[in-house]
Write an enzyme that holds these catalytic residues in place. Structure first.
Site, PDB file in Angstrom:
ATOM      1  N   LYS A  17       0.805  -1.316   0.007  1.00  0.00           N
ATOM      2  CA  LYS A  17       0.069   0.085  -0.044  1.00  0.00           C
ATOM      3  C   LYS A  17       0.993   1.350   0.017  1.00  0.00           C
ATOM      4  CE  LYS A  17       0.852   1.296   4.294  1.00  0.00           C
ATOM      5  NZ  LYS A  17       1.630   2.535   4.853  1.00  0.00           N
ATOM      6  N   ASP A 154      -1.961  -1.499  10.394  1.00  0.00           N
ATOM      7  CA  ASP A 154      -2.351  -1.679   9.099  1.00  0.00           C
ATOM      8  C   ASP A 154      -3.202  -2.886   8.580  1.00  0.00           C
ATOM      9  OD1 ASP A 154      -1.405   0.921   8.782  1.00  0.00           O
ATOM     10  OD2 ASP A 154       0.833   0.162   7.963  1.00  0.00           O
TER      11      ASP A 154
HETATM   12  O1  C5P Z   1       0.661  -1.404  14.774  1.00  0.00           O
HETATM   13  P1  C5P Z   1       1.983  -1.314  14.377  1.00  0.00           P
HETATM   14  O2  C5P Z   1       2.569  -2.437  14.885  1.00  0.00           O
HETATM   15  O3  C5P Z   1       2.163  -1.180  12.879  1.00  0.00           O
HETATM   16  O4  C5P Z   1       2.785  -0.158  15.059  1.00  0.00           O
HETATM   17  C1  C5P Z   1       4.104  -0.225  15.289  1.00  0.00           C
HETATM   18  C2  C5P Z   1       4.417   0.950  16.082  1.00  0.00           C
HETATM   19  O5  C5P Z   1       4.028   2.308  15.620  1.00  0.00           O
HETATM   20  C3  C5P Z   1       3.458   1.011  17.494  1.00  0.00           C
HETATM   21  O6  C5P Z   1       4.115   0.256  18.493  1.00  0.00           O
HETATM   22  C4  C5P Z   1       3.412   2.480  17.895  1.00  0.00           C
HETATM   23  O7  C5P Z   1       4.568   2.648  18.368  1.00  0.00           O
HETATM   24  C5  C5P Z   1       3.383   3.208  16.467  1.00  0.00           C
HETATM   25  N1  C5P Z   1       2.076   3.472  16.182  1.00  0.00           N
HETATM   26  C6  C5P Z   1       1.366   4.437  16.876  1.00  0.00           C
HETATM   27  N2  C5P Z   1      -0.023   4.903  16.427  1.00  0.00           N
HETATM   28  C7  C5P Z   1      -0.560   4.245  15.221  1.00  0.00           C
HETATM   29  C8  C5P Z   1       0.294   3.035  14.678  1.00  0.00           C
HETATM   30  C9  C5P Z   1       1.615   2.664  15.181  1.00  0.00           C
HETATM   31  O8  C5P Z   1       1.857   5.203  17.519  1.00  0.00           O
HETATM   32  N3  C5P Z   1      -1.845   4.527  14.988  1.00  0.00           N
END
Ligand code: C5P
Length: 302
Positions: A17, A154
């Site tokens: 994406k 995501d």
């Molecule tokens: O959810 P994902 O594993 O992709 O997120 C990785 C990191 O990115 C999370 O641990 C967080 O620190 C940050 N994040 C965030 N807010 C979001 C998505 C991700 O702070 N909406």
């Protein structure tokens, strides 16, 4: 996402994406940030082949596509144990449903790693959906969404299978969006990657958040120049402060004849937008000639 049965095996092609818009509002109680983003899935795919295994284990092997313009040298270092979201998704399914079935998963990696194209999330979504069918688990779409949310923000977008959407909340509130215009992208990744958590940590949420409205309107009215002007990613500034590679790649993009350019997600991939496939391929060649290691042309997956 495309599913195909090949003899006793299941093959899933799962897309990357791009974020054409990403605004960060504030940090929530759960540590995640509240955001609003416009995601488009594109014509660059990882492929996962699921084969039965009587070992009772989840086994992952990975290969890259030699000569692929998107191929990322870092793919050779991809962990194949439970640091990999594919293995975590399969184990989560086993723990949730109690199935003792094993599986061999062969991943063909084309989506660059740690590049803001959500390859890992896309692979995890493909694993949840693929194994739900392959192991005949019978989980509903909302049960898969709940499992996906335990693995990453995501993943909801890919489980939804919509070609384009506005995603809000932590990323899990999906509003599908039709994009009735020809868009072409040139996507490039520098040799380094960035950690999503670190980029969010260095991001100062917007005092005056940008509205997604003008971009949505431009996309729906087919106004390419305005689409280029409305591209926005609040994470780009912190990513540029953490990575000189992102900054220098963006300055290369700004010298090219594109409607606009932007970093995707938390980086490090950047992309340019134009309205013609031939122009996209020509610009991709120009970037390769300027020693950008991983460059490819892509289209929205409609
Ligand atoms: O959810 P994902 O594993 O992709 O997120 C990785 C990191 O990115 C999370 O641990 C967080 O620190 C940050 N994040 C965030 N807010 C979001 C998505 C991700 O702070 N909406």
């Amino acid at each position: 996402m495309l599913f195909r049965c090949l003899g006793p095996n299941l093959v899933v092609h799962t897309p990357a994406k791009l974020n054409l818009f990403l605004e960060v509002f504030g940090k929530r109680q759960d540590g995640f940030h509240e955001l609003e983003t416009l995601m488009v899935s594109i014509s660059l795919y990882d492929s996962l082949t699921f084969s039965a295994s009587d070992t009772g284990r989840v086994e992952l092997a990975c290969s890259t596509v030699s000569g692929s313009t998107a191929s990322d040298p870092a793919a050779h270092d991809l962990p194949l144990d439970d640091r990999n979201l594919i293995v975590r998704a399969a184990e989560l399914l086993r723990n949730t449903t109690g199935t003792a079935k094993g599986v061999q998963i062969r991943l063909t990696k084309r989506i660059p790693i740690a590049g803001g194209l959500a390859g890992g999330s896309s692979d995890a979504a493909a694993t949840l959906m693929g194994l739900n069918g392959f192991w005949k688990l019978g989980l509903s779409a909302s049960e898969l969404q709940e499992l996906g949310s335990q693995l990453g923000s995501d993943i909801a977008f890919f489980l939804n299978s919509t070609p384009a959407a506005i995603c809000r909340g932590r990323g899990e509130l999906i509003e599908s969006l039709a994009i009735p215009m020809n868009l072409h992208f040139v996507v490039a990744k520098p040799s380094s990657g960035l950690s999503t958590a670190n980029v969010f940590k260095h991001c100062r949420p917007a005092d005056q958040p940008r509205s997604i409205g003008p971009l949505v309107q431009a996309l729906q009215h087919g106004e390419l120049r305005k689409v280029g002007d409305c591209l926005h990613n609040r994470l780009q500034q912190p990513a540029e402060s953490l990575s000189i590679d992102v900054k220098s790649l963006n300055s290369k993009f700004s010298e090219l004849p594109l409607a606009g350019h932007l970093m995707s997600g938390s980086g490090t991939c950047c992309f340019g937008v134009c309205g013609d496939a031939r122009i996209a391929r020509r610009i991709a060649r120009q970037l390769r000639a300027r020693q950008v290691p991983s460059v490819f042309a892509a289209q929205p997956r409609l």
